[in-house]
Enzyme design. Structure first.
Site, PDB file in Angstrom:
ATOM      1  N   ALA A 142      -3.208  -3.714  -7.509  1.00  0.00           N
ATOM      2  CA  ALA A 142      -2.366  -3.985  -6.343  1.00  0.00           C
ATOM      3  C   ALA A 142      -2.462  -5.453  -5.940  1.00  0.00           C
ATOM      4  O   ALA A 142      -1.446  -6.087  -5.617  1.00  0.00           O
ATOM      5  CB  ALA A 142      -2.786  -3.083  -5.178  1.00  0.00           C
ATOM      6  N   GLU A 161     -11.783 -12.502  -5.494  1.00  0.00           N
ATOM      7  CA  GLU A 161     -12.282 -11.290  -6.170  1.00  0.00           C
ATOM      8  C   GLU A 161     -13.808 -11.373  -6.173  1.00  0.00           C
ATOM      9  O   GLU A 161     -14.380 -12.347  -6.647  1.00  0.00           O
ATOM     10  CB  GLU A 161     -11.727 -11.222  -7.594  1.00  0.00           C
ATOM     11  CG  GLU A 161     -12.409 -10.206  -8.499  1.00  0.00           C
ATOM     12  CD  GLU A 161     -12.417  -8.774  -7.945  1.00  0.00           C
ATOM     13  OE1 GLU A 161     -11.340  -8.262  -7.603  1.00  0.00           O
ATOM     14  OE2 GLU A 161     -13.521  -8.194  -7.832  1.00  0.00           O
ATOM     15  N   GLY A 174      -6.284   4.908 -17.685  1.00  0.00           N
ATOM     16  CA  GLY A 174      -5.686   5.110 -19.000  1.00  0.00           C
ATOM     17  C   GLY A 174      -4.359   4.408 -19.199  1.00  0.00           C
ATOM     18  O   GLY A 174      -3.845   4.368 -20.305  1.00  0.00           O
ATOM     19  N   ASP A 355     -15.266  -2.104   0.939  1.00  0.00           N
ATOM     20  CA  ASP A 355     -15.364  -3.306   1.778  1.00  0.00           C
ATOM     21  C   ASP A 355     -14.137  -3.449   2.695  1.00  0.00           C
ATOM     22  O   ASP A 355     -14.243  -3.889   3.838  1.00  0.00           O
ATOM     23  CB  ASP A 355     -15.423  -4.589   0.930  1.00  0.00           C
ATOM     24  CG  ASP A 355     -16.633  -4.647   0.032  1.00  0.00           C
ATOM     25  OD1 ASP A 355     -17.324  -3.632  -0.090  1.00  0.00           O
ATOM     26  OD2 ASP A 355     -16.866  -5.719  -0.552  1.00  0.00           O
ATOM     27  N   ARG A 414      -5.354  18.336 -10.076  1.00  0.00           N
ATOM     28  CA  ARG A 414      -6.694  17.830 -10.362  1.00  0.00           C
ATOM     29  C   ARG A 414      -7.760  18.522  -9.516  1.00  0.00           C
ATOM     30  O   ARG A 414      -8.853  18.813 -10.007  1.00  0.00           O
ATOM     31  CB  ARG A 414      -6.720  16.317 -10.129  1.00  0.00           C
ATOM     32  CG  ARG A 414      -5.916  15.590 -11.169  1.00  0.00           C
ATOM     33  CD  ARG A 414      -5.868  14.114 -10.942  1.00  0.00           C
ATOM     34  NE  ARG A 414      -5.489  13.454 -12.186  1.00  0.00           N
ATOM     35  CZ  ARG A 414      -5.487  12.144 -12.368  1.00  0.00           C
ATOM     36  NH1 ARG A 414      -5.835  11.342 -11.378  1.00  0.00           N
ATOM     37  NH2 ARG A 414      -5.139  11.618 -13.507  1.00  0.00           N
ATOM     38  N   GLU A 557      -5.369   1.395  -3.401  1.00  0.00           N
ATOM     39  CA  GLU A 557      -6.263   2.493  -3.020  1.00  0.00           C
ATOM     40  C   GLU A 557      -6.866   2.329  -1.624  1.00  0.00           C
ATOM     41  O   GLU A 557      -7.328   3.309  -1.031  1.00  0.00           O
ATOM     42  CB  GLU A 557      -7.372   2.640  -4.076  1.00  0.00           C
ATOM     43  CG  GLU A 557      -8.035   4.004  -4.034  1.00  0.00           C
ATOM     44  CD  GLU A 557      -9.123   4.172  -5.089  1.00  0.00           C
ATOM     45  OE1 GLU A 557      -9.126   3.429  -6.086  1.00  0.00           O
ATOM     46  OE2 GLU A 557      -9.966   5.067  -4.889  1.00  0.00           O
ATOM     47  N   LEU A 573      -1.360   4.094 -10.632  1.00  0.00           N
ATOM     48  CA  LEU A 573      -0.921   2.788 -11.135  1.00  0.00           C
ATOM     49  C   LEU A 573       0.472   2.476 -10.604  1.00  0.00           C
ATOM     50  O   LEU A 573       0.789   1.322 -10.287  1.00  0.00           O
ATOM     51  CB  LEU A 573      -0.946   2.759 -12.669  1.00  0.00           C
ATOM     52  CG  LEU A 573      -2.328   2.863 -13.312  1.00  0.00           C
ATOM     53  CD1 LEU A 573      -2.228   2.735 -14.821  1.00  0.00           C
ATOM     54  CD2 LEU A 573      -3.269   1.803 -12.773  1.00  0.00           C
TER      55      LEU A 573
HETATM   56  P1  ADP Z   1      -6.240  -1.037  -6.582  1.00  0.00           P
HETATM   57  O1  ADP Z   1      -5.973   0.015  -7.598  1.00  0.00           O
HETATM   58  O2  ADP Z   1      -5.958  -0.608  -5.214  1.00  0.00           O
HETATM   59  O3  ADP Z   1      -5.648  -2.349  -6.962  1.00  0.00           O
HETATM   60  P2  ADP Z   1      -8.749  -1.827  -7.775  1.00  0.00           P
HETATM   61  O4  ADP Z   1     -10.022  -1.083  -7.740  1.00  0.00           O
HETATM   62  O5  ADP Z   1      -8.027  -1.892  -9.066  1.00  0.00           O
HETATM   63  O6  ADP Z   1      -7.838  -1.222  -6.620  1.00  0.00           O
HETATM   64  O7  ADP Z   1      -8.988  -3.329  -7.312  1.00  0.00           O
HETATM   65  C1  ADP Z   1      -9.653  -3.659  -6.115  1.00  0.00           C
HETATM   66  C2  ADP Z   1     -10.363  -4.987  -6.348  1.00  0.00           C
HETATM   67  O8  ADP Z   1     -10.823  -5.494  -5.105  1.00  0.00           O
HETATM   68  C3  ADP Z   1     -11.577  -4.856  -7.242  1.00  0.00           C
HETATM   69  O9  ADP Z   1     -11.490  -5.778  -8.300  1.00  0.00           O
HETATM   70  C4  ADP Z   1     -12.743  -5.163  -6.318  1.00  0.00           C
HETATM   71  O10 ADP Z   1     -13.849  -5.769  -6.949  1.00  0.00           O
HETATM   72  C5  ADP Z   1     -12.095  -6.091  -5.317  1.00  0.00           C
HETATM   73  N1  ADP Z   1     -12.817  -6.187  -4.026  1.00  0.00           N
HETATM   74  C6  ADP Z   1     -13.343  -5.171  -3.317  1.00  0.00           C
HETATM   75  N2  ADP Z   1     -13.935  -5.635  -2.207  1.00  0.00           N
HETATM   76  C7  ADP Z   1     -13.775  -6.989  -2.213  1.00  0.00           C
HETATM   77  C8  ADP Z   1     -14.185  -8.038  -1.348  1.00  0.00           C
HETATM   78  N3  ADP Z   1     -14.902  -7.816  -0.250  1.00  0.00           N
HETATM   79  N4  ADP Z   1     -13.846  -9.300  -1.681  1.00  0.00           N
HETATM   80  C9  ADP Z   1     -13.157  -9.571  -2.814  1.00  0.00           C
HETATM   81  N5  ADP Z   1     -12.774  -8.628  -3.681  1.00  0.00           N
HETATM   82  C10 ADP Z   1     -13.062  -7.342  -3.382  1.00  0.00           C
END
Ligand code: ADP
Length: 591
Positions: A142, A161, A174, A355, A414, A557, A573
């Protein structure tokens, strides 16, 4: 003078070759996540490390890259083979560490000195303040869709990130994306429509999903795939559209490359080719800043060296993903399962700790359906991971328990499939299929692993007969044969073709009757937190009073209210692409 220089040069060349001769290289292997990892370690004659190279690593690209790059570099820099693992790539990291140790020890090298634990000492960088139009928190599916769309709408973007790599949970998926091109010939042939996708999403989530958000998801999913194609991503065609586990209908499109890694190759290429998006890895957002009017105006983050980074921005996109890896949080919120302690494994990456929830709570953001946590019956028994799963689509495989018997509808929701699995001995089942899925075993699963690799790694079994398969699975052979014979009657060409079976299953493909046969063990695993912050169809975030928090957007998410009590497989996705793009556009265009 010229002669003198020539002599010096010749001497230098001789010295280099003498030094080169003094180096010795050793090759070693160890188990990685998918397959064997091979490394070559070169030592100087004084025993110090000259070089470490990973020659072969078949672990998921994008997931293992950081370990392949960072561990050899740290070993060289610290002159130690006992360096830290890389977060999010623990298996690959441990594989590289073990392969390096094996390379030396199997060749009789005493590793005592090199095993001394050393950590990289980094100087704390200066605190800094940066400016941009849109700051995006999280470089998962996202977040990167939002960042690129914001840039396409004219914004200067910074993405932070917290992990050492992009991808989050999205890269572990997947790659299946549910999408319908309404009224197309293909959709008509599939008896599918945007409305049917809408209805199944709402119904599959017990009608808890917000109808407007669900309609936004299903109406824009197909266009979302086209958008990724415009960015250069390749997809398989209609012939590859399938029913993903818990997806309930054959409407999942597959990327042409390695599962979800294709998204990040595509997004990464785009980001590399624009100077308007800057991606800061190892940078953790701690706080969302608001101005005097309560509007979001940037973030405060911690940089790689522990320094404080303040990012002033016109708008903020929260795309931090879910909290399946935060046991405390998932136990506090869970309203479905009542037992999500650390004993229940998770498919998620280690950064899925919620977070975003914590940061948004400080702004009095409104949260919705936080108790709705999705489990899958498809986790690796050791790690809970999705990878290693041998199934392709729903209609070609069955689930059997430790007695070798089917026990439920493998084409169902699921949550239902997971509940059925919790009722089986040791909460363990085997996915069983035949040569329809893997004619030779060299074909890949949905995660880029071949069946033969999984068999070699002990993560699946393969046999020429059902008796042999039953022996490898340690289940009763007569039970297995009888349960498959009964199942086959409902399959294409069977005497009961077209009927639902005793479990209510209606999705049947070809019978399981042709060797080689395959089976892989699976357990329940925490997969997706469907609750989250409440948004509208423009991805604007609500506070607890039902008002919009200005200039604050969320996608993926971290948001709630789309998937209701149970998310359809293949919709996550789609969610990242659709709502990521909307959040990016809204954030770029806000006043
Ligand atoms: P979505 O499917 O919603 O995109 P993902 O799990 O694929 O969720 O991606 C969320 C991303 O956000 C992850 O790479 C995670 O490490 C990052 N993330 C989570 N908390 C923080 C934070 N406090 N600061 C920076 N990045 C973060």
């Amino acid at each position: 003078m010229k002669k003198f220089l020539a002599v010096i040069l010749a001497l230098a060349m001789m010295m280099t070759s003498v030094l080169a001769l003094a180096e010795t290289s050793y090759t070693g292997t160890a188990k990685g996540f998918v397959d064997e990892i091979q490394v070559t370690v070169t030592l100087n004659d004084d025993g110090s490390i000259a070089d470490v190279v990973v020659d072969k690593c078949s672990d998921t690209p994008g997931v293992c890259d950081a370990a392949v790059e960072k561990i050899p570099a740290a070993m060289k820099e610290l002159n130690s083979i006992n360096v830290d693992t890389v977060g999010g790539a623990t298996f690959t990291s441990n594989g590289i560490l073990a392969a390096v140790k094996n390379a030396l020890e199997s060749n009789g090298v005493d590793t005592t000195a090199l095993m001394e634990k050393k950590e990289v000492v980094v100087d704390k960088a200066a605190d800094e303040t940066l400016e941009c139009d849109v700051v995006v928190i999280g470089a998962g599916g996202a977040g990167l869709a939002a960042a690129i769309t914001a840039e396409q709408n004219g914004a200067n973007v910074i993405v932070v990130e917290k992990m050492a790599k992009v991808g989050g949970n999205t890269i572990l998926a997947g790659g299946a994306v549910n999408a319908v091109e309404d009224r197309s010939e293909f959709a008509i042939k599939q008896n599918d429509s945007v409305y049917w996708h809408y209805w199944q999403t709402l119904n599959g989530g017990d009608w808890q999903g917000d109808p407007e958000l669900v309609m936004t998801l299903v109406e824009n999913a197909y266009e979302g795939i086209q958008w990724t194609k415009e960015l250069g991503m390749e997809w398989l065609g209609e012939e590859a559209v399938f029913t993903v586990s818990g997806g309930l209908w054959p409407r999942a499109w597959k990327p042409a490359g390695m599962a979800s890694a294709g998204f990040f190759e595509t997004y990464g290429n785009y980001i590399d080719n624009t100077d308007k998006i800057s991606l800061m890895l190892n940078t953790k957002a701690e706080e969302i800043m608001v101005d005097a009017s309560g509007a979001a105006c940037g973030i405060i983050a911690t940089g790689e060296t522990g320094n404080t980074i303040t990012i002033n921005a016109k708008s903020v996109v929260v795309a931090t993903g879910g909290f399946s890896k935060n046991v405390e949080l998932r136990m506090a919120y869970d309203s479905i399962w009542g037992m999500l302690d650390e004993k229940v494994l998770s498919t998620n990456h280690p950064g899925a700790t919620g977070d975003g929830v914590k940061m948004l709570q400080k702004l009095n953001a409104d949260f919705i359906q936080m108790g709705n946590i999705q489990l899958l019956p498809l986790g690796d028994p050791q790690t809970g991971s999705l990878s290693g799963n041998i199934e392709h689509g729903v209609d070609s495989r069955i689930f059997v328990n430790k007695s070798g018997l089917r026990y439920g509808d493998e084409g169902g929701r699921r949550d239902d499939m997971t509940r059925d699995l919790f009722a089986q001995e040791d909460n363990l089942m085997w996915i069983v299929m035949d040569s329809d899925t893997y004619p030779t075993g060299d074909e890949i699963n949905n995660f880029g692993e071949t069946a033969n690799q999984l068999v070699a790694a002990g993560r699946a079994v393969k046999a020429d007969s059902l008796e042999e398969l039953a022996a490898l699975m340690n289940v009763d052979a007569e039970n297995l044969k009888a349960t498959i014979a009964e199942y086959n009657e409902y399959c294409i060409g069977g005497s009961k073709e077209g009927q639902a079976d005793q479990f209510g299953r209606t999705l049947f493909g070809a019978p399981i009757d042709t060797a080689p046969f395959y089976a892989g063990a699976r357990v329940p695993t925490v997969h997706h937190t469907m609750g989250g912050v409440r948004i509208d169809t423009l991805c604007r975030v609500y506070n607890e009073n039902g008002e919009i928090i200005e200039n604050l957007y969320a996608a993926g998410e971290v948001t709630g209210g789309i998937h209701g009590a149970n998310r359809l497989g293949g919709n996550a996705l789609a969610d990242t692409i659709v709502f990521g793009r909307i959040a990016g556009e809204s954030a770029a265009l806000c006043k």
